[in-house]
Design a protein around this motif. Structure first.
Motif, PDB file in Angstrom:
ATOM      1  N   PRO A  18       0.815  -1.228   0.000  1.00 57.09           N
ATOM      2  CA  PRO A  18       0.000   0.000   0.000  1.00 57.09           C
ATOM      3  C   PRO A  18       0.839   1.264   0.000  1.00 57.09           C
ATOM      4  O   PRO A  18       0.369   2.311  -0.445  1.00 57.09           O
ATOM      5  CB  PRO A  18      -0.800  -0.089   1.302  1.00 57.09           C
ATOM      6  N   GLU A  19       2.040   1.167   0.528  1.00 58.94           N
ATOM      7  CA  GLU A  19       2.904   2.342   0.497  1.00 58.94           C
ATOM      8  C   GLU A  19       4.073   2.089  -0.419  1.00 58.94           C
ATOM      9  O   GLU A  19       4.523   0.953  -0.539  1.00 58.94           O
ATOM     10  CB  GLU A  19       3.409   2.665   1.904  1.00 58.94           C
ATOM     11  N   ASN A  20       4.532   3.180  -1.042  1.00 63.05           N
ATOM     12  CA  ASN A  20       5.652   3.009  -1.956  1.00 63.05           C
ATOM     13  C   ASN A  20       5.276   1.991  -3.053  1.00 63.05           C
ATOM     14  O   ASN A  20       6.068   1.120  -3.419  1.00 63.05           O
ATOM     15  CB  ASN A  20       6.874   2.538  -1.148  1.00 63.05           C
ATOM     16  N   THR A  21       4.040   2.120  -3.519  1.00 61.40           N
ATOM     17  CA  THR A  21       3.488   1.181  -4.499  1.00 61.40           C
ATOM     18  C   THR A  21       4.266   1.244  -5.811  1.00 61.40           C
ATOM     19  O   THR A  21       4.568   2.334  -6.295  1.00 61.40           O
ATOM     20  CB  THR A  21       2.006   1.528  -4.756  1.00 61.40           C
ATOM     21  N   PRO A  22       4.611   0.076  -6.373  1.00 62.93           N
ATOM     22  CA  PRO A  22       5.345   0.087  -7.642  1.00 62.93           C
ATOM     23  C   PRO A  22       4.545   0.734  -8.768  1.00 62.93           C
ATOM     24  O   PRO A  22       3.315   0.779  -8.717  1.00 62.93           O
ATOM     25  CB  PRO A  22       5.541  -1.399  -7.948  1.00 62.93           C
ATOM     26  N   LYS A  23       5.248   1.210  -9.749  1.00 60.31           N
ATOM     27  CA  LYS A  23       4.623   1.782 -10.933  1.00 60.31           C
ATOM     28  C   LYS A  23       4.252   0.656 -11.901  1.00 60.31           C
ATOM     29  O   LYS A  23       5.047  -0.261 -12.118  1.00 60.31           O
ATOM     30  CB  LYS A  23       5.615   2.737 -11.597  1.00 60.31           C
ATOM     31  N   LEU A  24       3.067   0.726 -12.431  1.00 59.64           N
ATOM     32  CA  LEU A  24       2.598  -0.315 -13.350  1.00 59.64           C
ATOM     33  C   LEU A  24       2.711   0.183 -14.790  1.00 59.64           C
ATOM     34  O   LEU A  24       2.069   1.163 -15.177  1.00 59.64           O
ATOM     35  CB  LEU A  24       1.144  -0.680 -13.021  1.00 59.64           C
ATOM     36  N   ILE A  25       3.539  -0.490 -15.563  1.00 54.10           N
ATOM     37  CA  ILE A  25       3.724  -0.135 -16.978  1.00 54.10           C
ATOM     38  C   ILE A  25       2.768  -0.999 -17.808  1.00 54.10           C
ATOM     39  O   ILE A  25       2.793  -2.225 -17.716  1.00 54.10           O
ATOM     40  CB  ILE A  25       5.180  -0.409 -17.424  1.00 54.10           C
ATOM     41  N   ALA A  26       1.933  -0.348 -18.601  1.00 51.22           N
ATOM     42  CA  ALA A  26       1.007  -1.083 -19.477  1.00 51.22           C
ATOM     43  C   ALA A  26       1.766  -1.477 -20.744  1.00 51.22           C
ATOM     44  O   ALA A  26       2.222  -0.619 -21.491  1.00 51.22           O
ATOM     45  CB  ALA A  26      -0.190  -0.197 -19.830  1.00 51.22           C
ATOM     46  N   VAL A  27       1.926  -2.777 -20.943  1.00 50.29           N
ATOM     47  CA  VAL A  27       2.693  -3.221 -22.118  1.00 50.29           C
ATOM     48  C   VAL A  27       1.788  -3.192 -23.348  1.00 50.29           C
ATOM     49  O   VAL A  27       0.797  -3.912 -23.427  1.00 50.29           O
ATOM     50  CB  VAL A  27       3.309  -4.610 -21.875  1.00 50.29           C
ATOM     51  N   SER A  28       2.151  -2.312 -24.278  1.00 53.14           N
ATOM     52  CA  SER A  28       1.277  -2.061 -25.432  1.00 53.14           C
ATOM     53  C   SER A  28       1.793  -2.724 -26.704  1.00 53.14           C
ATOM     54  O   SER A  28       1.204  -2.574 -27.764  1.00 53.14           O
ATOM     55  CB  SER A  28       1.138  -0.549 -25.649  1.00 53.14           C
ATOM     56  N   LYS A  29       2.891  -3.478 -26.590  1.00 56.90           N
ATOM     57  CA  LYS A  29       3.435  -4.131 -27.798  1.00 56.90           C
ATOM     58  C   LYS A  29       2.380  -5.043 -28.418  1.00 56.90           C
ATOM     59  O   LYS A  29       1.650  -5.721 -27.703  1.00 56.90           O
ATOM     60  CB  LYS A  29       4.698  -4.909 -27.464  1.00 56.90           C
ATOM     61  N   LYS A  30       2.340  -5.038 -29.725  1.00 57.63           N
ATOM     62  CA  LYS A  30       1.407  -5.861 -30.513  1.00 57.63           C
ATOM     63  C   LYS A  30      -0.066  -5.511 -30.296  1.00 57.63           C
ATOM     64  O   LYS A  30      -0.938  -6.214 -30.779  1.00 57.63           O
ATOM     65  CB  LYS A  30       1.621  -7.361 -30.247  1.00 57.63           C
ATOM     66  N   GLN A  31      -0.339  -4.446 -29.584  1.00 52.95           N
ATOM     67  CA  GLN A  31      -1.740  -4.054 -29.384  1.00 52.95           C
ATOM     68  C   GLN A  31      -2.151  -3.053 -30.479  1.00 52.95           C
ATOM     69  O   GLN A  31      -1.360  -2.220 -30.877  1.00 52.95           O
ATOM     70  CB  GLN A  31      -1.931  -3.392 -28.014  1.00 52.95           C
TER      71      GLN A  31
END
Ligand SMILES: *Cc1c(COP(=O)(O)O)cnc(C)c1O
Length: 209
Positions: A18-31
């Motif tokens: 809940p703290e220092n939450t990681p960043k979520l990268i949306a993988v858009s390859k082939k989309q």
């Protein structure tokens, strides 16, 4: 739908950390572009592409419409093509050799464009995976001041979990990366965890999923 999937994973990540939450990268390859537009309209601004050209084709034309857009290059970066990163990509996660690193710094300086890089280390020791061997990585980190410039910034360490996805081994690999950080570069970020193994990566200290 894209937004719901993204939000679902983000909620799982927040539950674990809940703290220092990681960043979520949306993988858009082939989309397809429709899905990317849908994601952008849902407020997602952080994407990952593994092919430089594909990323440029998709995002350069719309870059100005979405302030705050942040494109990450994921996967191995090649000396011969990395000059194309500049102008769109602000992070590259797969610097796996000293010669590639030198060329990245060289190109960043030449173009006066900022790039934040992650050094990739092969901890699962599968020969299909690229990256530094652990001992070579540690040598680079110890002399990291020689591998920085006003434009190329050492941002952190990246590793990929074993292809088997087996939990005990995956956790061992992620723990090992976190230990390297603690021992040699405590302020570095960790990039580890993909769709199949992200909960373990979050538990083991990842900052970018
Ligand atoms: C496709 C890809 C990912 C994302 O994989 P998912 O399983 O879809 O999360 C991560 N890293 C690299 C290098 C990739 O090519």
């Amino acid at each position: 739908m894209v937004k719901e999937n993204y939000q679902f994973i983000l909620d799982q990540i927040k539950k674990i950390r809940p703290e220092n939450t990681p960043k979520l990268i949306a993988v858009s390859k082939k989309q397809p572009q429709e899905k990317i537009t849908e994601a952008l309209n849902g407020g997602i601004l952080c994407f990952g592409e593994n092919q430089i050209k594909e990323g440029l084709d998709k995002f350069l034309p719309i870059q100005d419409k979405y302030p705050g857009l942040e494109i990450h290059h994921i996967g191995p970066v090649q000396s011969g093509t990395l000059r194309k990163l500049f102008g769109l990509f602000s992070f590259t996660h797969g610097v796996g050799s000293e010669s590639t690193l030198k060329e990245l710094i060289n190109q960043a300086n030449k173009r006066q464009a900022i790039i934040k890089y992650f050094l990739q280390v092969n901890l699962s020791l599968e020969d299909t995976k690229s990256g530094f061997e652990k001992k070579d990585l540690i040598e680079i980190i110890k002399s990291i001041d020689n591998y920085k410039s006003d434009f190329a910034e050492f941002h952190g360490l990246m590793t990929m979990g074993p292809s088997s996805g087996e939990e005990v081994l995956t956790r061992k690999v992620f723990k090992e990366l976190n230990q390297i950080r603690k021992d040699f570069c405590p302020s570095a970020k960790l990039s580890m965890g993909m769709s199949g193994d992200y909960p373990i990566a979050v538990e083991e200290g990842s900052d970018y999923i």
